[in-house]
Design a protein around this motif. Structure first.
Motif, PDB file in Angstrom:
ATOM      1  N   MET A 137     -22.499  12.004  19.554  1.00 20.92           N
ATOM      2  CA  MET A 137     -23.810  11.375  19.451  1.00 20.92           C
ATOM      3  C   MET A 137     -24.258  11.283  17.994  1.00 20.92           C
ATOM      4  O   MET A 137     -24.858  10.278  17.582  1.00 20.92           O
ATOM      5  N   ILE A 138     -23.980  12.311  17.199  1.00 24.25           N
ATOM      6  CA  ILE A 138     -24.332  12.253  15.772  1.00 24.25           C
ATOM      7  C   ILE A 138     -23.575  11.116  15.101  1.00 24.25           C
ATOM      8  O   ILE A 138     -24.148  10.326  14.341  1.00 24.25           O
ATOM      9  N   ALA A 139     -22.268  11.029  15.370  1.00 22.26           N
ATOM     10  CA  ALA A 139     -21.458   9.971  14.772  1.00 22.26           C
ATOM     11  C   ALA A 139     -21.964   8.593  15.187  1.00 22.26           C
ATOM     12  O   ALA A 139     -22.059   7.675  14.365  1.00 22.26           O
ATOM     13  N   THR A 140     -22.292   8.453  16.462  1.00 24.50           N
ATOM     14  CA  THR A 140     -22.804   7.180  16.977  1.00 24.50           C
ATOM     15  C   THR A 140     -24.151   6.839  16.347  1.00 24.50           C
ATOM     16  O   THR A 140     -24.391   5.696  15.946  1.00 24.50           O
ATOM     17  N   ALA A 141     -25.020   7.823  16.251  1.00 19.75           N
ATOM     18  CA  ALA A 141     -26.343   7.598  15.662  1.00 19.75           C
ATOM     19  C   ALA A 141     -26.229   7.172  14.206  1.00 19.75           C
ATOM     20  O   ALA A 141     -26.975   6.302  13.729  1.00 19.75           O
ATOM     21  N   ALA A 142     -25.290   7.774  13.478  1.00 22.26           N
ATOM     22  CA  ALA A 142     -25.122   7.446  12.060  1.00 22.26           C
ATOM     23  C   ALA A 142     -24.740   5.984  11.870  1.00 22.26           C
ATOM     24  O   ALA A 142     -25.125   5.355  10.877  1.00 22.26           O
ATOM     25  N   VAL A 143     -24.026   5.434  12.830  1.00 18.28           N
ATOM     26  CA  VAL A 143     -23.580   4.041  12.738  1.00 18.28           C
ATOM     27  C   VAL A 143     -24.611   3.067  13.296  1.00 18.28           C
ATOM     28  O   VAL A 143     -24.893   2.022  12.688  1.00 18.28           O
ATOM     29  N   HIS A 144     -25.177   3.403  14.439  1.00 14.54           N
ATOM     30  CA  HIS A 144     -25.968   2.408  15.177  1.00 14.54           C
ATOM     31  C   HIS A 144     -27.483   2.486  14.966  1.00 14.54           C
ATOM     32  O   HIS A 144     -28.178   1.478  15.166  1.00 14.54           O
ATOM     33  N   LEU A 145     -28.004   3.626  14.570  1.00 12.17           N
ATOM     34  CA  LEU A 145     -29.459   3.727  14.369  1.00 12.17           C
ATOM     35  C   LEU A 145     -29.791   3.338  12.935  1.00 12.17           C
ATOM     36  O   LEU A 145     -30.198   4.158  12.110  1.00 12.17           O
ATOM     37  N   LYS A 146     -29.618   2.071  12.646  1.00 16.18           N
ATOM     38  CA  LYS A 146     -29.737   1.578  11.270  1.00 16.18           C
ATOM     39  C   LYS A 146     -31.160   1.676  10.726  1.00 16.18           C
ATOM     40  O   LYS A 146     -31.359   1.759   9.522  1.00 16.18           O
ATOM     41  N   LYS A 147     -32.157   1.649  11.589  1.00 16.67           N
ATOM     42  CA  LYS A 147     -33.543   1.712  11.140  1.00 16.67           C
ATOM     43  C   LYS A 147     -34.053   3.141  11.011  1.00 16.67           C
ATOM     44  O   LYS A 147     -35.159   3.369  10.532  1.00 16.67           O
TER      45      LYS A 147
END
Length: 232
Positions: A137-147
């Motif tokens: 989830m951290i890895a995914t958030a780093a990529v996809h939560l751009k804002k």
């Protein structure tokens, strides 16, 4: 039968069974994918089915309950992030038995914006796949939560350091993944992530040292630094 938006979970599973392949199942096993309930469909095929049946949260819950690998992946693809509850996410996490399913539901949980609650909770869990889910989830958030502010991602670095010595294969790879993705997110994230990678690379613990050295290789790569606008 070609499934569509009105199809039931049972109808979709019947369609998946018809597409199954024993040869594909054998190939999945070579990549460490749990195949006990697999039908033998590729993710490309499942994404195609997901586009045909579209989002339906109640049906996604039924697909998940089946326990079938492909149905569970399809459940993650077609669940409604806005409708997903913490209780449902926890139930799904408890049932995860494969890195592939973990990494797929991580996308959904982040899209549902449950990461702030679930990441520390799952990281504290001793089960291998639940802990992996935290760092996926951290890895995914780093990529996809751009804002999201960079500070939100940097706040997870202490958690990465805490669990960098977990030697279990699927955990250590996800901890490493999370560190690398934070470091590649932006110039502001690169420095702190690089510093942690250097610290881990000098650790006396073999697993932490592997995580640090592997992350260092990527974060000091010329192409990565160039993309972030950092000096060579």
């Amino acid at each position: 039968m070609t499934p569509g938006p009105a199809s039931t979970a049972e109808e979709i599973i019947e369609h998946l069974r018809a597409l199954g392949s024993d040869e594909n199942i054998a190939g999945m096993a070579r990549f460490g994918i749990a195949t006990e309930t697999a039908l033998g469909l590729s993710n490309v095929q499942l994404r195609r089915v997901a586009r045909m049946v579209k989002t339906d949260h109640a049906r996604a819950l039924d697909l998940w309950t089946s326990g079938i690998r492909e149905a569970r992946l399809l459940a993650a693809f077609t669940a409604d992030p806005k409708a997903l509850t913490l209780a449902e996410a926890r139930q799904w996490a408890n049932a995860c038995n494969s890195w592939e399913v973990v990494d797929t539901v991580a996308d959904l949980f982040v899209a549902a914006r449950l990461e702030q609650v679930l990441i520390p909770e799952f990281a504290a869990d001793e089960r291998e796949f639940v802990r992996r889910l935290a760092f996926a989830m951290i890895a995914t958030a780093a990529v996809h939560l751009k804002k999201e502010p960079d500070s939100t991602l940097l706040a997870w670095l202490p958690l990465i350091e805490t669990h960098a010595a977990d030697e279990r294969n699927f955990v250590k790879k996800s901890v490493n993944w999370a560190l690398r993705q934070i470091g590649k997110r932006s110039p502001a994230c690169h420095g702190p992530a690089l510093a942690l990678a250097q610290k881990l690379a000098a650790s006396t613990d073999r697993t932490a040292r592997w995580t640090g050295k592997d992350a260092l290789r990527e974060l000091t790569n010329g192409k990565v630094r160039e993309r972030l606008g950092l000096p060579a």
